[in-house]
Design an enzyme around this catalytic site. Structure first.
Site, short mmCIF file in Angstrom:
data_model
loop_
_atom_site.label_atom_id
_atom_site.label_comp_id
_atom_site.label_asym_id
_atom_site.label_seq_id
_atom_site.Cartn_x
_atom_site.Cartn_y
_atom_site.Cartn_z
N CYS A 2 26.21 25.77 -29.35
CA CYS A 2 26.99 27.02 -29.40
C CYS A 2 26.52 27.91 -30.55
CB CYS A 2 28.45 26.70 -29.62
SG CYS A 2 29.11 25.58 -28.38
N ARG A 27 19.00 28.88 -28.95
CA ARG A 27 19.72 27.66 -29.29
C ARG A 27 20.07 26.83 -28.07
NH1 ARG A 27 22.55 27.42 -34.29
NH2 ARG A 27 24.12 26.18 -33.25
N TRP A 71 27.62 26.01 -25.35
CA TRP A 71 26.90 24.88 -24.77
C TRP A 71 28.00 23.86 -24.46
CZ3 TRP A 71 25.89 19.68 -26.04
CH2 TRP A 71 24.78 19.10 -25.40
N ASN A 95 32.50 26.85 -33.08
CA ASN A 95 31.42 25.87 -32.94
C ASN A 95 31.91 24.56 -33.53
OD1 ASN A 95 29.77 27.83 -31.96
ND2 ASN A 95 28.29 27.77 -33.64
N GLY A 96 31.48 23.44 -32.94
CA GLY A 96 31.89 22.13 -33.45
C GLY A 96 32.78 21.43 -32.44
N GLU A 463 5.65 11.22 -28.28
CA GLU A 463 5.97 12.63 -28.49
C GLU A 463 5.44 13.48 -27.33
OE1 GLU A 463 7.96 14.29 -30.03
OE2 GLU A 463 7.19 16.32 -30.10
N LYS A 467 7.84 15.78 -24.94
CA LYS A 467 7.59 17.23 -24.76
C LYS A 467 7.52 17.56 -23.29
CE LYS A 467 8.15 18.44 -27.70
NZ LYS A 467 8.67 18.51 -29.03
N GLU A 470 10.95 17.28 -21.50
CA GLU A 470 11.87 18.28 -22.05
C GLU A 470 11.70 19.65 -21.38
OE1 GLU A 470 11.04 18.61 -26.21
OE2 GLU A 470 13.01 19.39 -26.69
N HIS A 486 3.12 -5.04 -19.17
CA HIS A 486 4.32 -5.89 -19.27
C HIS A 486 5.49 -5.29 -18.51
CE1 HIS A 486 2.41 -8.62 -22.04
NE2 HIS A 486 1.96 -7.58 -22.72
N LYS A 585 18.70 23.89 -29.33
CA LYS A 585 17.74 23.82 -30.43
C LYS A 585 18.25 22.94 -31.56
CE LYS A 585 13.99 24.81 -32.65
NZ LYS A 585 12.79 24.03 -32.23
C1 AGP Z 1 12.35 18.50 -29.87
O1 AGP Z 1 11.45 19.08 -29.00
C2 AGP Z 1 13.71 18.46 -29.42
N1 AGP Z 1 14.22 19.73 -29.10
C3 AGP Z 1 14.65 17.55 -30.16
O2 AGP Z 1 14.25 16.24 -29.88
C4 AGP Z 1 14.76 17.71 -31.69
O3 AGP Z 1 13.59 17.31 -32.31
C5 AGP Z 1 15.96 16.87 -32.19
O4 AGP Z 1 17.13 17.33 -31.60
C6 AGP Z 1 16.09 16.89 -33.69
O5 AGP Z 1 16.32 18.18 -34.17
P1 AGP Z 1 16.21 18.50 -35.73
O6 AGP Z 1 14.77 18.32 -36.09
O7 AGP Z 1 16.66 19.91 -35.85
O8 AGP Z 1 17.08 17.53 -36.43
#
Ligand code: AGP
Length: 590
Positions: A2, A27, A71, A95-96, A463, A467, A470, A486, A585
């Site tokens: 949010c 975000r 969100w 927010n929260g 990673e 990516k 995501e 395995h 984000k």
């Molecule tokens: C990364 O591509 C993601 N959007 C997500 O995994 C992110 O790295 C994770 O939420 C941690 O965020 P931060 O680095 O702001 O703590």
């Protein structure tokens, strides 16, 4: 997650709120709304989907208002659940999470009050109306005294035209001032370029904004606002000729590394952290998602270079491990945003048990940075795309610098020089990595994909896989190459794409065994390697040769073509690489 914006001044509020919400789109959100005050009325417009749906609301009257991108956590993404929530004379954005909202809501309903949403937030508007004694800020203080959980709240009231009341507890909120009046936002980028100065709120603080001024309070005690200039880098949020922020942010990696090379290893904070690490009995690293992968890659460097044991834990699991902590333990909390609730909770847990907490963050004014004993900024600049790219490499640069610096202090020389080569090598890698554009069609048509590697390359595989899933929504797994046989090998069928990462001479033959095992089951294998001798291996569908660097630092380069691959596959599958569905984000709830 949010986002909150607000404005009070001499201009019409709605267009400024709309512009602020557009800046918060990165975000991640699924509905949005704004409320303004005019003629003793609260005017509200809410939409599901994109902020653009609020364009028509820019005609709302009033020079004071609040806005929100939601969100969904409690209740589906519907107009009714979107903020602002209005009850009686109040409109609020939140927010929260209000953890005790169920009991509070039951209490309000028992008094005959009707709720129009399923959210935890709406109860705040009801409590404000119930506790109002003619003073907006007093009503907000009384309301917050019964709330449990986390909140950034912005409140307007029909009886107080031209005023916005704010409260913060474990969720970021920043006030801004500029020529047009006073602004507020949950994120600094929403305040640029309208504001020249900002004042971030701390937990337990309240504020009252009017066109004329800002009053700040710790509880009931009034304090002077802490204005700081909005730095230039925090204002630069355009795409600068790139089709997407993600593309721009990958292209910025060499410059980010170049910049950090000058600063790292020098500052006083860095020296203090280095000394703490030298004396440490163990290093704990906590982080989430991509930042967690940075922690995994750092473990290889820290243990190999310094021989100090390093444990890496997903932040949301850290507390449940009941970690062994002493006053000699250094906890590195890695986070781009510095607002990730799980990472903050893990850092708090360690701090309360005597560990020295170091925040490795991009947002230096974040909650995590404020909580930590020491802060090491990664200096990646504002990262807008939800998928972390430049911040990952910048996190690695800081963690590697720390490992190299400790190693040098211990008498193991040369690791700093190898690090200094990374910016130029990253420039070459970004160029070489563009070759993966031709691979995208093979992934776009696939049902799943796999990434493998050994040693530090296994982290790059994790990673790369994160990516891809995501931003392209293609189911994908990252594995240590040796693990493939395995279990996961059972999923390989004709044309399944497999990406192998290979940057270590020592491990090359073993990784290539896994490549052949996958090939033999019909997989299309793509190789990302710094060892040209393997690039022409028979049976590969594609290969990308990247420059060679010290094995231990290779994740900082090898990840780049995988970020580029995810970007191209996302486009090939018709997705928006900057704004993946369901994701945010910064993840500010546990
Ligand atoms: C990364 O591509 C993601 N959007 C997500 O995994 C992110 O790295 C994770 O939420 C941690 O965020 P931060 O680095 O702001 O703590």
């Amino acid at each position: 997650m949010c986002g909150i914006v607000g404005y009070v001044g001499k201009r019409r509020a709605a267009p400024l709120l709309y512009a602020g919400l557009k800046k918060l789109e990165y975000r991640g959100y699924d509905s949005a709304g704004i409320a303004t005050l005019s003629s003793d009325m609260v005017w509200v417009k809410k939409v599901t989907g994109h902020v653009a749906g609020l364009r028509g609301a820019a005609s709302l009257e009033g020079t004071c208002g609040i806005g929100h991108t939601r969100w969904a956590t409690h209740g589906a993404p519907t107009e009714a659940n979107a903020h602002p929530h209005v009850y009686g004379r109040f409109a609020i954005v939140h927010n929260g999470i209000i953890e005790n909202f169920r009991s509070l809501r039951r209490m309000c309903e028992a008094r005959g009050e009707e709720f129009s949403s399923e959210t935890d937030s709406e109860v705040v508007a009801h409590l404000l109306e119930r506790l109002y004694r003619g003073d907006l800020l007093d009503a907000l203080r009384r309301t917050c005294s019964v709330l449990k959980g986390s909140y950034a709240l912005a409140v307007i009231c029909r009886d107080a035209p031209g005023a916005i009341a704010l409260a913060r507890e474990k969720s970021p909120l920043v006030i801004g001032r500029g020529k047009l009046g006073h602004f507020l936002a949950s994120d600094i980028p929403a305040l640029a370029p309208a504001c020249g100065e900002i004042c971030p709120l701390s937990d337990g603080e309240f504020a009252l904004l009017t066109g004329e001024g800002v009053r700040l309070f710790t509880g009931e005690r009034e304090i002077a606002p802490r204005w700081v200039p909005l730095a230039r880098g925090e204002k630069e949020t355009g795409k600068e000729g790139h089709a997407h922020y993600m593309e721009k942010e990958i292209a910025e990696i060499p410059a980010v590394l170049q910049r950090s090379r000058g600063g790292l290893g020098e500052g006083e904070a860095f020296s203090r952290v280095r000394e703490a690490v030298i004396r440490a009995d163990r290093i704990h690293i906590v982080a989430c998602g991509t930042a967690y992968h940075a922690g995994l890659a750092a473990k290889y460097a820290i243990e190999r270079l310094t021989r100090i044991p390093a444990e890496v834990t997903v932040a949301s699991e850290y507390r449940y491990l009941d970690p062994i902590l002493t006053d000699k333990t250094v906890l590195l909390a890695v986070s781009q945003s510095g607002e990730t609730a799980d990472t903050i909770a893990a850092a708090r847990h360690a701090k309360e048990r005597g560990a020295r907490v170091v925040a490795i963050v991009n947002e230096i004014r974040s909650t995590l940075a404020a909580l930590a004993d020491e802060r090491l900024p990664i200096g990646a600049g504002t990262e807008i795309a939800v998928a972390a790219t430049k911040s990952y490499v910048a996190q690695l640069a800081v963690l590697y610098s720390l490992a190299a610096s400790v190693a040098e202090a211990q008498g193991r020389r040369g690791y700093g020089d190898a690090l200094a080569e990374l910016p130029d090598l990253a420039r070459e890698t970004v160029r070489a990595g563009k070759a993966v554009a031709g691979w995208a069609a093979h992934f776009a048509a696939a049902r799943s994909a796999y990434f493998i590697g050994r040693g530090a390359d296994s982290v790059t595989a994790l990673e790369g896989s994160l990516k891809l899933k995501e931003i392209s929504y293609l189911p994908s797994e990252g594995y240590p190459a040796g693990e493939l046989k395995h279990g996961t090998l059972a999923l390989i069928e004709e044309n399944t794409p497999v990406v192998a990462v290979l940057t270590s001479e020592e491990l090359a033959e073993k990784t290539m065994n896994a490549v052949h095992e996958a090939r033999a089951r019909g997989a299309k294998v793509f190789l990302v390697t710094s060892l040209p001798a393997y690039a022409d291996e028979r049976g590969l569908t594609g290969s990308a040769v990247i420059p060679r660097c010290a094995d231990v630092y290779s994740p900082a380069l090898a990840v780049i073509p995988l970020q580029q691959l995810a970007y191209f596959v996302s486009l090939a599958r018709g997705c928006d690489p900057d704004r993946p569905r369901n994701l945010a984000k910064s993840v500010t709830v546990e």
